[in-house]
Design a protein around this motif. Structure first.
Motif, short mmCIF file in Angstrom:
data_model
loop_
_atom_site.label_atom_id
_atom_site.label_comp_id
_atom_site.label_asym_id
_atom_site.label_seq_id
_atom_site.Cartn_x
_atom_site.Cartn_y
_atom_site.Cartn_z
N LEU A 115 -4.76 6.11 9.99
CA LEU A 115 -4.09 7.50 10.42
C LEU A 115 -3.22 7.11 11.62
O LEU A 115 -3.56 6.53 12.79
CB LEU A 115 -5.33 8.17 11.07
N ILE A 116 -1.94 7.74 11.12
CA ILE A 116 -0.82 7.57 11.97
C ILE A 116 -0.12 8.74 12.45
O ILE A 116 0.24 9.64 11.61
CB ILE A 116 0.12 6.28 11.57
N GLU A 117 0.39 8.82 13.65
CA GLU A 117 1.22 9.80 14.15
C GLU A 117 2.80 9.72 13.90
O GLU A 117 3.30 8.56 14.32
CB GLU A 117 0.84 10.31 15.69
N PRO A 118 3.56 10.19 13.07
CA PRO A 118 4.78 10.04 12.86
C PRO A 118 5.80 10.31 14.10
O PRO A 118 5.48 11.10 14.73
CB PRO A 118 5.21 10.99 11.80
N SER A 119 6.38 9.21 14.53
CA SER A 119 7.27 9.05 15.73
C SER A 119 8.41 8.38 15.60
O SER A 119 8.03 7.03 15.37
CB SER A 119 6.31 8.99 16.82
N MET A 137 -2.24 7.31 -3.43
CA MET A 137 -3.27 8.15 -2.92
C MET A 137 -3.25 9.41 -3.52
O MET A 137 -2.03 9.91 -3.84
CB MET A 137 -3.54 8.10 -1.65
N ALA A 138 -4.20 10.27 -3.65
CA ALA A 138 -4.05 11.87 -4.13
C ALA A 138 -5.07 12.63 -3.16
O ALA A 138 -6.06 12.16 -2.81
CB ALA A 138 -4.47 12.01 -5.67
N GLY A 151 0.85 -1.07 -0.21
CA GLY A 151 -0.08 -0.16 -0.05
C GLY A 151 0.77 1.06 -0.02
O GLY A 151 2.06 1.28 0.06
N ASN A 152 0.26 2.39 -0.24
CA ASN A 152 0.77 3.76 -0.16
C ASN A 152 0.66 4.39 0.99
O ASN A 152 -0.46 4.25 1.88
CB ASN A 152 0.12 4.49 -1.39
N LEU A 153 1.45 5.62 1.36
CA LEU A 153 1.37 6.16 2.30
C LEU A 153 1.74 7.74 2.02
O LEU A 153 2.64 8.01 1.12
CB LEU A 153 2.24 5.73 3.54
N ILE A 154 0.85 8.74 2.35
CA ILE A 154 1.11 10.02 2.50
C ILE A 154 1.17 10.80 3.60
O ILE A 154 0.71 10.19 4.58
CB ILE A 154 -0.02 10.50 1.33
N TYR A 155 1.53 12.20 3.72
CA TYR A 155 1.80 12.98 4.85
C TYR A 155 1.04 14.14 4.57
O TYR A 155 1.15 14.82 3.73
CB TYR A 155 3.26 13.28 5.03
N ALA A 156 0.00 14.73 5.48
CA ALA A 156 -0.66 15.73 5.46
C ALA A 156 -1.26 16.41 7.02
O ALA A 156 -1.54 15.45 7.66
CB ALA A 156 -2.04 15.49 4.45
N ASP A 157 -1.09 17.43 7.04
CA ASP A 157 -1.39 18.18 8.35
C ASP A 157 -0.79 17.44 9.55
O ASP A 157 -1.39 17.19 10.47
CB ASP A 157 -2.88 18.16 8.40
N GLY A 158 0.61 17.05 9.28
CA GLY A 158 0.89 16.44 10.39
C GLY A 158 0.81 14.86 10.76
O GLY A 158 1.63 14.58 11.90
N MET A 159 0.13 14.28 9.91
CA MET A 159 -0.25 12.96 10.08
C MET A 159 0.10 12.02 8.86
O MET A 159 0.01 12.66 7.56
CB MET A 159 -1.73 12.62 10.47
N ILE A 160 0.09 10.80 9.00
CA ILE A 160 0.60 10.00 7.87
C ILE A 160 -0.83 9.07 7.81
O ILE A 160 -1.31 8.65 8.65
CB ILE A 160 1.96 8.82 8.26
N LEU A 161 -1.07 9.09 6.47
CA LEU A 161 -2.26 8.32 6.07
C LEU A 161 -1.43 7.07 5.43
O LEU A 161 -1.02 7.15 4.20
CB LEU A 161 -3.22 8.85 5.01
N GLU A 212 -0.66 4.46 16.11
CA GLU A 212 -1.97 4.53 15.18
C GLU A 212 -2.96 5.14 16.11
O GLU A 212 -3.18 5.07 17.18
CB GLU A 212 -2.40 2.91 14.94
N ILE A 213 -3.44 6.24 15.17
CA ILE A 213 -4.74 7.08 15.87
C ILE A 213 -5.88 6.38 15.69
O ILE A 213 -6.98 6.60 16.40
CB ILE A 213 -4.58 8.49 15.39
#
Length: 305
Positions: free
Chosen positions: A254-258, A281-282, A233-243, A264-265
């Motif tokens: 939804l994942i908090e980068p750490s 994803m887009a 799968g694919n992952l992207i970064y937006a608004d301080g979070m990883i999808l 996982e949130i």
């Protein structure tokens, strides 16, 4: 996408510049006919064009035109590179390295590697052959300090290289090899001083991983009980979070980068009864597009009124 046009490459080699105002092609080309590739693409032309000033750049991967640049308004050929190796699915990306804007291309096989190309005429600025992938897909990721992170599967692993320039000459130094990290399809996310990627593929099932920019692996979800592996799968970064979208289960995480561990949130199932959920994803204006081979969905991620 530019202010006036959208550029797209079709699986069979159709290359289109489409007006954003009318939705109609302004010019188009057939890459397979104009630049017959030396190798057969099982998955077709699975790459993205890159824009630089008045140029649109992509990789026909023919022996006489491995990477080519076209006038973005007319489609006229501006320049083409020589042979860079075997064909794959990587995108030529534009990076500023050692103060010089250039196109960086990953190519396949024993004659492949990573090459920096002049955006003026397509000539070779530098080349690194210490890392090879049989079928390269992720593009090279620029790190601070004129370094590049390269990854691929099929036993290739990852590598960090340093590019330097003295006078007009470039040189390449290998900083570190990371055989434990192999992302088959997607490049990593660079967030602060860390890289986040899914180290998965045909033979790999390590899950999501976090590493320092010097190549130290801090954690992988394969070592975290009940944590997902994410497949391809694919992952992207937006608004301080990883999808991070699981390519096997169709679940969006939804994942908090750490660097301290996998945090996982939330999670939600998105696609059902699908296979090969591997596409990028887009995200645009708060709406997230995801797809498989059979389905396309759009999620509204904007806060409720």
């Amino acid at each position: 996408i530019s202010e006036t046009m959208v550029y797209a490459v079709g699986m069979t080699g159709g290359f289109y510049a489409v007006s954003r105002e009318t939705g109609k092609p302004v010019w188009q080309k057939n890459l397979a006919q104009e630049f017959p590739p030396a190798d057969t693409f099982r998955w077709g032309y699975a790459q993205s064009p890159s824009l630089y000033k008045n140029l649109v750049i992509l990789a026909p991967q023919a022996t006489n035109a491995f990477v080519a640049a076209f006038d973005s308004q007319t489609g006229a050929l501006a320049w083409k590179s020589g042979d860079l190796g075997g064909a794959g699915y990587s995108t030529p990306v534009i990076h500023s390295i050692a103060g010089v804007d250039q196109a960086v291309m990953v190519s396949a096989g024993g004659t492949g590697g990573v090459t920096g190309l002049s955006l003026e005429d397509g000539s070779q600025l530098w080349r690194y052959e210490g890392w090879n992938c049989r079928i390269p897909i992720p593009h090279a990721t620029l790190l601070p300090g004129d370094r590049l992170f390269i990854t691929g599967e099929y036993g290739a692993g990852s590598a960090i290289i340093q590019i330097t320039k003295s006078g007009d000459a470039f040189s390449v130094q290998e900083i570190k090899k990371l055989p434990e990290l192999e992302s088959q399809i997607h490049p990593p996310l660079l967030i602060g001083d860390h890289l986040y990627l899914n180290s998965n593929g045909n033979q790999r099932n390590d899950g999501m991983a976090c590493a320092t920019l010097d190549g130290e692996i801090l954690w992988q979800t394969r070592n975290t009980e009940a944590a997902p592996r994410f497949e391809r799968g694919n992952l992207i970064y937006a608004d301080g979070m990883i999808l991070n979208f699981d390519g096997k289960t169709g679940i969006l995480h939804l994942i908090e980068p750490s660097p301290e561990g996998y945090k996982e949130i939330a999670r939600t199932p998105v696609l059902f009864d699908s296979i090969k959920m591997w596409s990028p994803m887009a995200l645009s204006n708060g709406r997230l597009l995801l797809r498989s081979q059979e389905q396309l969905k759009c999620l509204d991620l904007r806060p409720a009124a």
